[in-house]
Design a protein around this motif. Structure first.
Motif, short mmCIF file in Angstrom:
data_model
loop_
_atom_site.label_atom_id
_atom_site.label_comp_id
_atom_site.label_asym_id
_atom_site.label_seq_id
_atom_site.Cartn_x
_atom_site.Cartn_y
_atom_site.Cartn_z
N MET A 315 0.80 -1.22 0.00
CA MET A 315 0.00 0.00 0.00
C MET A 315 0.84 1.27 0.00
SD MET A 315 -3.25 -0.68 2.53
CE MET A 315 -2.99 0.94 3.21
N MET A 325 -3.27 1.94 -5.54
CA MET A 325 -3.71 0.67 -4.96
C MET A 325 -5.11 0.77 -4.35
SD MET A 325 -1.30 -1.41 -5.65
CE MET A 325 -1.75 -2.82 -4.64
N PHE A 326 -5.73 1.95 -4.47
CA PHE A 326 -7.06 2.16 -3.92
C PHE A 326 -8.06 2.38 -5.04
CE2 PHE A 326 -4.15 3.06 -0.56
CZ PHE A 326 -4.81 2.77 0.63
N TYR A 336 -11.33 2.81 -0.85
CA TYR A 336 -10.92 1.55 -0.26
C TYR A 336 -9.72 0.94 -0.98
CZ TYR A 336 -15.06 1.38 2.71
OH TYR A 336 -16.00 1.66 3.66
N TYR A 337 -8.88 0.26 -0.19
CA TYR A 337 -7.76 -0.52 -0.70
C TYR A 337 -8.31 -1.60 -1.61
CZ TYR A 337 -3.59 -3.59 -0.41
OH TYR A 337 -2.50 -4.38 -0.70
N SER A 338 -7.87 -1.66 -2.84
CA SER A 338 -8.50 -2.53 -3.84
C SER A 338 -8.35 -4.02 -3.53
CB SER A 338 -7.92 -2.22 -5.23
OG SER A 338 -6.52 -2.39 -5.23
N LYS A 339 -7.35 -4.40 -2.70
CA LYS A 339 -7.15 -5.81 -2.39
C LYS A 339 -8.20 -6.34 -1.41
CE LYS A 339 -3.39 -6.16 -4.85
NZ LYS A 339 -3.37 -6.95 -6.10
N TRP A 343 -8.85 -1.50 4.56
CA TRP A 343 -8.12 -0.23 4.66
C TRP A 343 -8.75 0.79 3.72
CZ3 TRP A 343 -3.76 0.92 7.68
CH2 TRP A 343 -3.21 -0.15 8.40
N TRP A 344 -8.71 2.04 4.10
CA TRP A 344 -9.21 3.11 3.24
C TRP A 344 -8.60 4.44 3.65
CZ3 TRP A 344 -12.11 0.96 7.18
CH2 TRP A 344 -12.54 1.83 8.19
N HIS A 361 -8.21 1.77 9.18
CA HIS A 361 -8.51 0.36 8.90
C HIS A 361 -9.52 -0.16 9.90
CE1 HIS A 361 -6.05 -1.53 12.14
NE2 HIS A 361 -5.38 -0.39 12.04
#
Length: 382
Positions: A315, A325-326, A336-339, A343-344, A361
């Motif tokens: 990240m 990555m978001f 939001y974290y794409s994975k 997390w955001w 998070h």
């Protein structure tokens, strides 16, 4: 400008020095278009002015463009490159020149020709302590009537502020549709509009973006472009740029792009493009802000205070969050974290101590404060 004539490397290096004496020009200052912008570059306040003077009657044909680039501290490098266009030939510049200097606080230039002055375009470069600012400016002779400009296809795409604002409005409409309906077809259309906006805004600075390894397709608008109404001065919180117009503008569209982490040679950078689209003054100001990332030794020294080890390594790059990555579109104000959705980052409207975003998070009340460029500057324990 069709091509940049600035001396090449501003990637963490001082611009090549030259013996350059600031010119003095005796003319009467216009009440027409003037472009003045300021921001911090490597702890110095850098300012550029693209102005017009007239040797005879105001707004007459005997106009010259005057360019100034200066700072309150010595800069590693300052550069100016300009082109002036005639009413009789709007495609090819009839006057152009460039100048740069190193270890200086000021560079100034005056256009050489006066006949049929129509518009002037200028590239400026400031560099200090690993920080660079490369703004582009366009101003018109105040005799020019914006409504009478040619609206051929090429001119429409290059000069028409109204066309650009129309595209930004379309992007906003599609952004709302994605948020509301999450339609893939709408998303694809939004990407097409976004690329066209990037091409319209940064066509003149594409070469500079490529020096940092950035393509136009890499540009992603962060948040929804917002409007400023009935203003002549303001400070853009996202970029730290102070805007000053000669006359009040009824409408300015402010467009911010996601910071881009990139690497050129052995040095890593965070690149921050931006744009201000002024409908009243028929002007588009764009620019590229770039900062060198800290070395691994510097990051290691700060890691204990910032608790960087708690943030997933994919990240971030050192002390910078990787915005790519978001998710591009926020959900309830959160990117939001794409994975996963654990997390955001979200907007921090308090704006204390340079904070623009907060990284959070699930399962904890702890958070990290980020600058607009994604640099992690503080850690708050739960």
């Amino acid at each position: 400008m069709k091509s940049s004539k600035l001396l090449p490397s501003i990637l963490g290096m001082a611009l090549l020095g030259s013996l350059f004496i600031s010119p003095v020009y005796a003319g009467s200052t216009s009440d027409g278009d003037k472009d003045k912008r300021s921001r911090t570059v490597g702890t110095a306040t850098a300012t550029y002015i693209n102005d017009t003077v007239y040797t005879a009657s105001k707004c007459g044909m005997s106009a010259k463009a005057v360019y100034s680039a200066y700072a309150n501290k010595t800069m590693d490098g300052i550069g100016i490159s300009y082109e002036v266009y005639s009413l009789f030939d709007e495609e090819d510049a009839f006057d152009s020149d460039s100048a740069s200097d190193s270890n200086t606080s000021r560079v100034s230039m005056v256009s050489k020709e006066t006949h049929g002055y129509y518009k002037s375009e200028a590239d400026f470069d400031f560099a200090r302590s690993g920080s660079t600012w490369s703004p582009f400016s366009r101003v018109y002779n105040c005799a020019e009537n914006p409504s009478s400009r040619a609206y051929r296809y090429d001119s429409l795409k290059q000069d028409s502020v109204d066309y650009l604002i129309q595209k930004i409005d379309q992007y906003e409409l599609n952004q709302e549709s994605i948020t509301r309906y999450n339609q893939r077809s709408v998303s694809d259309k939004k990407e097409d509009i976004l690329l066209e906006i990037a091409e319209l805004l940064f066509k003149d600075q594409e070469t500079k973006l490529k020096k940092y390894g950035v393509d136009l397709s890499d540009l992603k608008i962060v948040e929804t472009p917002y409007e400023l109404k009935n203003v002549d001065k303001f400070v853009d919180e996202f970029t730290g740029i102070e805007i000053e117009n000669n006359e009040e503008s009824e409408l300015i569209k402010v467009v911010h792009f996601k910071p881009i982490l990139t690497k050129e040679g052995n040095q890593s950078y965070v690149v921050l493009p931006y744009a201000f689209v002024d409908q009243t003054n028929k002007r588009v100001d764009t620019g590229i802000i770039a900062e060198e990332l800290e070395t691994s030794k510097q990051v290691k020294a700060a890691s204990s205070d910032l608790n960087l080890s708690k943030i997933p390594s994919k990240m971030r790059n050192g002390e910078y969050i990787r915005f790519d990555m978001f998710e591009d579109s926020p959900k309830n104000g959160k990117y939001y974290y794409s994975k996963n959705n654990d997390w955001w980052y979200e907007r921090d409207y308090g704006g204390h101590g340079g904070t623009y975003w907060k990284l959070k998070h699930r399962g904890s009340n702890e958070y990290w404060s980020l600058t607009s460029a994604g640099k992690i500057i503080r850690y708050k324990k739960p």
